[in-house]
Design a protein around this motif. Sequence first.
Motif, PDB file in Angstrom:
ATOM      1  N   LYS A   6       7.379 -63.673 -36.811  1.00  0.00           N
ATOM      2  CA  LYS A   6       7.645 -65.052 -37.009  1.00  0.00           C
ATOM      3  C   LYS A   6       8.945 -65.202 -36.873  1.00  0.00           C
ATOM      4  CE  LYS A   6       3.525 -67.020 -36.898  1.00  0.00           C
ATOM      5  NZ  LYS A   6       3.140 -67.847 -35.653  1.00  0.00           N
ATOM      6  N   ILE A   7       9.745 -64.338 -37.416  1.00  0.00           N
ATOM      7  CA  ILE A   7      11.229 -64.409 -37.460  1.00  0.00           C
ATOM      8  C   ILE A   7      11.808 -64.241 -36.155  1.00  0.00           C
ATOM      9  CG2 ILE A   7      13.427 -63.133 -38.190  1.00  0.00           C
ATOM     10  CD1 ILE A   7      11.804 -62.725 -40.929  1.00  0.00           C
ATOM     11  N   ALA A   8      11.252 -63.265 -35.507  1.00  0.00           N
ATOM     12  CA  ALA A   8      11.635 -62.727 -33.774  1.00  0.00           C
ATOM     13  C   ALA A   8      11.334 -64.076 -33.219  1.00  0.00           C
ATOM     14  CB  ALA A   8      10.964 -61.843 -33.413  1.00  0.00           C
ATOM     15  N   GLU A   9      10.281 -64.739 -33.170  1.00  0.00           N
ATOM     16  CA  GLU A   9      10.133 -66.106 -32.489  1.00  0.00           C
ATOM     17  C   GLU A   9      10.869 -67.165 -32.976  1.00  0.00           C
ATOM     18  OE1 GLU A   9       6.059 -69.065 -31.475  1.00  0.00           O
ATOM     19  OE2 GLU A   9       5.980 -67.414 -33.086  1.00  0.00           O
ATOM     20  N   ILE A  10      11.116 -67.391 -33.929  1.00  0.00           N
ATOM     21  CA  ILE A  10      12.137 -68.558 -34.425  1.00  0.00           C
ATOM     22  C   ILE A  10      13.401 -68.099 -34.155  1.00  0.00           C
ATOM     23  CG2 ILE A  10      13.115 -69.409 -36.436  1.00  0.00           C
ATOM     24  CD1 ILE A  10      10.485 -69.178 -37.934  1.00  0.00           C
ATOM     25  N   GLY A  11      13.948 -66.827 -33.996  1.00  0.00           N
ATOM     26  CA  GLY A  11      15.169 -66.435 -33.513  1.00  0.00           C
ATOM     27  C   GLY A  11      15.474 -66.655 -32.117  1.00  0.00           C
ATOM     28  N   ALA A  12      14.570 -66.239 -31.400  1.00  0.00           N
ATOM     29  CA  ALA A  12      14.516 -66.445 -30.051  1.00  0.00           C
ATOM     30  C   ALA A  12      14.585 -68.290 -29.414  1.00  0.00           C
ATOM     31  CB  ALA A  12      13.221 -66.209 -29.183  1.00  0.00           C
ATOM     32  N   ARG A  13      13.821 -68.981 -30.321  1.00  0.00           N
ATOM     33  CA  ARG A  13      13.934 -70.361 -30.349  1.00  0.00           C
ATOM     34  C   ARG A  13      15.371 -70.942 -30.640  1.00  0.00           C
ATOM     35  NH1 ARG A  13       8.920 -73.397 -30.337  1.00  0.00           N
ATOM     36  NH2 ARG A  13       7.583 -71.979 -28.955  1.00  0.00           N
ATOM     37  N   GLU A  14      15.776 -70.350 -31.437  1.00  0.00           N
ATOM     38  CA  GLU A  14      17.110 -70.783 -32.149  1.00  0.00           C
ATOM     39  C   GLU A  14      18.421 -70.289 -30.992  1.00  0.00           C
ATOM     40  OE1 GLU A  14      17.213 -68.695 -35.954  1.00  0.00           O
ATOM     41  OE2 GLU A  14      16.874 -70.596 -37.037  1.00  0.00           O
ATOM     42  N   THR A  15      18.307 -69.222 -30.378  1.00  0.00           N
ATOM     43  CA  THR A  15      19.275 -68.740 -29.404  1.00  0.00           C
ATOM     44  C   THR A  15      19.019 -69.615 -28.310  1.00  0.00           C
ATOM     45  OG1 THR A  15      18.835 -66.243 -30.228  1.00  0.00           O
ATOM     46  CG2 THR A  15      19.780 -66.635 -27.997  1.00  0.00           C
ATOM     47  N   GLU A  16      17.761 -69.929 -27.748  1.00  0.00           N
ATOM     48  CA  GLU A  16      17.618 -70.871 -26.732  1.00  0.00           C
ATOM     49  C   GLU A  16      18.218 -72.256 -27.015  1.00  0.00           C
ATOM     50  OE1 GLU A  16      13.828 -73.096 -24.457  1.00  0.00           O
ATOM     51  OE2 GLU A  16      13.417 -71.317 -25.431  1.00  0.00           O
ATOM     52  N   LEU A  17      18.095 -72.870 -28.115  1.00  0.00           N
ATOM     53  CA  LEU A  17      18.703 -73.930 -28.569  1.00  0.00           C
ATOM     54  C   LEU A  17      20.375 -73.830 -28.552  1.00  0.00           C
ATOM     55  CD1 LEU A  17      18.254 -76.930 -29.562  1.00  0.00           C
ATOM     56  CD2 LEU A  17      18.023 -76.193 -31.572  1.00  0.00           C
ATOM     57  N   GLY A  18      20.704 -72.712 -29.015  1.00  0.00           N
ATOM     58  CA  GLY A  18      22.067 -72.649 -29.171  1.00  0.00           C
ATOM     59  C   GLY A  18      22.736 -72.748 -27.627  1.00  0.00           C
ATOM     60  N   LYS A  19      22.183 -71.837 -26.625  1.00  0.00           N
ATOM     61  CA  LYS A  19      22.680 -71.835 -25.388  1.00  0.00           C
ATOM     62  C   LYS A  19      22.747 -73.046 -24.667  1.00  0.00           C
ATOM     63  CE  LYS A  19      21.384 -67.149 -24.599  1.00  0.00           C
ATOM     64  NZ  LYS A  19      20.474 -66.163 -23.923  1.00  0.00           N
ATOM     65  N   LEU A  20      21.572 -74.183 -24.964  1.00  0.00           N
ATOM     66  CA  LEU A  20      21.530 -75.406 -24.632  1.00  0.00           C
ATOM     67  C   LEU A  20      22.763 -76.059 -25.021  1.00  0.00           C
ATOM     68  CD1 LEU A  20      19.858 -76.847 -22.723  1.00  0.00           C
ATOM     69  CD2 LEU A  20      18.542 -77.519 -24.279  1.00  0.00           C
ATOM     70  N   LYS A  21      22.976 -75.707 -26.187  1.00  0.00           N
ATOM     71  CA  LYS A  21      24.030 -76.893 -26.887  1.00  0.00           C
ATOM     72  C   LYS A  21      25.639 -76.240 -26.249  1.00  0.00           C
ATOM     73  CE  LYS A  21      21.838 -77.871 -31.291  1.00  0.00           C
ATOM     74  NZ  LYS A  21      22.124 -77.869 -32.811  1.00  0.00           N
ATOM     75  N   ASP A  22      25.511 -75.010 -26.249  1.00  0.00           N
ATOM     76  CA  ASP A  22      26.690 -74.519 -25.614  1.00  0.00           C
ATOM     77  C   ASP A  22      26.879 -74.979 -23.970  1.00  0.00           C
ATOM     78  OD1 ASP A  22      27.411 -73.150 -27.955  1.00  0.00           O
ATOM     79  OD2 ASP A  22      26.631 -71.138 -27.070  1.00  0.00           O
ATOM     80  N   LYS A  23      25.978 -75.181 -23.389  1.00  0.00           N
ATOM     81  CA  LYS A  23      26.076 -75.553 -22.076  1.00  0.00           C
ATOM     82  C   LYS A  23      26.275 -77.038 -22.151  1.00  0.00           C
ATOM     83  CE  LYS A  23      23.138 -75.951 -17.945  1.00  0.00           C
ATOM     84  NZ  LYS A  23      21.675 -75.765 -17.294  1.00  0.00           N
ATOM     85  N   LEU A  24      26.023 -77.701 -22.699  1.00  0.00           N
ATOM     86  CA  LEU A  24      26.064 -79.098 -22.882  1.00  0.00           C
ATOM     87  C   LEU A  24      27.683 -79.408 -23.414  1.00  0.00           C
ATOM     88  CD1 LEU A  24      25.341 -82.034 -22.799  1.00  0.00           C
ATOM     89  CD2 LEU A  24      24.850 -82.105 -25.235  1.00  0.00           C
ATOM     90  N   ARG A  25      28.222 -78.576 -24.216  1.00  0.00           N
ATOM     91  CA  ARG A  25      29.590 -78.620 -24.521  1.00  0.00           C
ATOM     92  C   ARG A  25      30.418 -78.164 -23.448  1.00  0.00           C
ATOM     93  NH1 ARG A  25      28.910 -75.174 -28.887  1.00  0.00           N
ATOM     94  NH2 ARG A  25      27.549 -76.190 -30.239  1.00  0.00           N
ATOM     95  N   GLU A  26      30.016 -77.143 -22.665  1.00  0.00           N
ATOM     96  CA  GLU A  26      30.974 -76.654 -21.428  1.00  0.00           C
ATOM     97  C   GLU A  26      30.927 -77.686 -20.259  1.00  0.00           C
ATOM     98  OE1 GLU A  26      29.194 -73.106 -20.509  1.00  0.00           O
ATOM     99  OE2 GLU A  26      29.780 -72.063 -22.595  1.00  0.00           O
ATOM    100  N   GLN A  27      29.607 -78.303 -20.372  1.00  0.00           N
ATOM    101  CA  GLN A  27      29.748 -79.090 -18.954  1.00  0.00           C
ATOM    102  C   GLN A  27      29.730 -80.714 -19.162  1.00  0.00           C
ATOM    103  OE1 GLN A  27      26.031 -78.148 -17.245  1.00  0.00           O
ATOM    104  NE2 GLN A  27      26.589 -75.926 -16.572  1.00  0.00           N
ATOM    105  N   GLU A  28      29.680 -81.073 -20.707  1.00  0.00           N
ATOM    106  CA  GLU A  28      29.821 -82.394 -20.968  1.00  0.00           C
ATOM    107  C   GLU A  28      30.835 -83.437 -20.118  1.00  0.00           C
ATOM    108  OE1 GLU A  28      29.366 -85.164 -25.136  1.00  0.00           O
ATOM    109  OE2 GLU A  28      30.466 -83.101 -25.104  1.00  0.00           O
ATOM    110  N   VAL A  29      31.783 -82.958 -20.042  1.00  0.00           N
ATOM    111  CA  VAL A  29      32.765 -83.851 -19.194  1.00  0.00           C
ATOM    112  C   VAL A  29      32.481 -84.071 -17.505  1.00  0.00           C
ATOM    113  CG1 VAL A  29      35.221 -84.099 -18.677  1.00  0.00           C
ATOM    114  CG2 VAL A  29      34.728 -82.672 -20.679  1.00  0.00           C
ATOM    115  N   SER A  30      31.960 -82.952 -16.991  1.00  0.00           N
ATOM    116  CA  SER A  30      31.466 -82.889 -15.743  1.00  0.00           C
ATOM    117  C   SER A  30      29.935 -83.653 -15.351  1.00  0.00           C
ATOM    118  CB  SER A  30      31.720 -81.697 -15.033  1.00  0.00           C
ATOM    119  OG  SER A  30      30.675 -80.786 -15.511  1.00  0.00           O
ATOM    120  N   LEU A  31      29.349 -83.923 -16.561  1.00  0.00           N
ATOM    121  CA  LEU A  31      28.044 -84.311 -16.138  1.00  0.00           C
ATOM    122  C   LEU A  31      27.729 -85.749 -15.984  1.00  0.00           C
ATOM    123  CD1 LEU A  31      26.078 -82.099 -18.867  1.00  0.00           C
ATOM    124  CD2 LEU A  31      26.076 -81.846 -16.455  1.00  0.00           C
TER     125      LEU A  31
END
Length: 166
Positions: A54-79
């Motif tokens: 369960k911890i591994a599954e939750i960790g994977a989802r948290e990582t995925e969410l973090g990457k999506l948030k980072d992507k939004l921050r990086e591309q926010e100006v050009s989107l």
Amino acid sequence: KIAACLGLALLGGSLALSQQDTARIGVFDSQAVWQQTEEGKKFQAQLAAFRDGKIAEIGARETELGKLKDKLREQEVSLSDEKRNQMLKDIDQKTIDLKRLNDDATREMKAQLGDSQDQFQKELVEVVTALGKEKKYLVILEKSIVVYNDTVADVTGEVIAKFNQL
């Protein structure tokens, strides 16, 4: 008459003493039995594997969410507004999904723990009952309900040994 009464009193006292010798009382520590028996260790390993999964599954989802948030921050100006809004919706949905996953995992872990403890408790009662009958104990109590007991009454080692024989 005094001698006869004294004799009866001494006889009664020695009978009471011999009855105390045969009235065996034992005390055991169920936590030690849980930790030191093969069955307890098996249940603990199953719970740890479930928890780790369960911890591994939750960790994977948290990582995925973090990457999506980072992507939004990086591309926010050009989107475009539409693309940014879509990414925000995705982040919100993934956040909700992650919270549900956490809640479900907590609930499942509690249920798994409860089931394991119930099963272990049933087996423990059977073992303690068998030990009590075999060794002719009058009473065997769990340590947590006893205020005081001399170490002579501690049968935890016997319970563990008997449990591991199964």
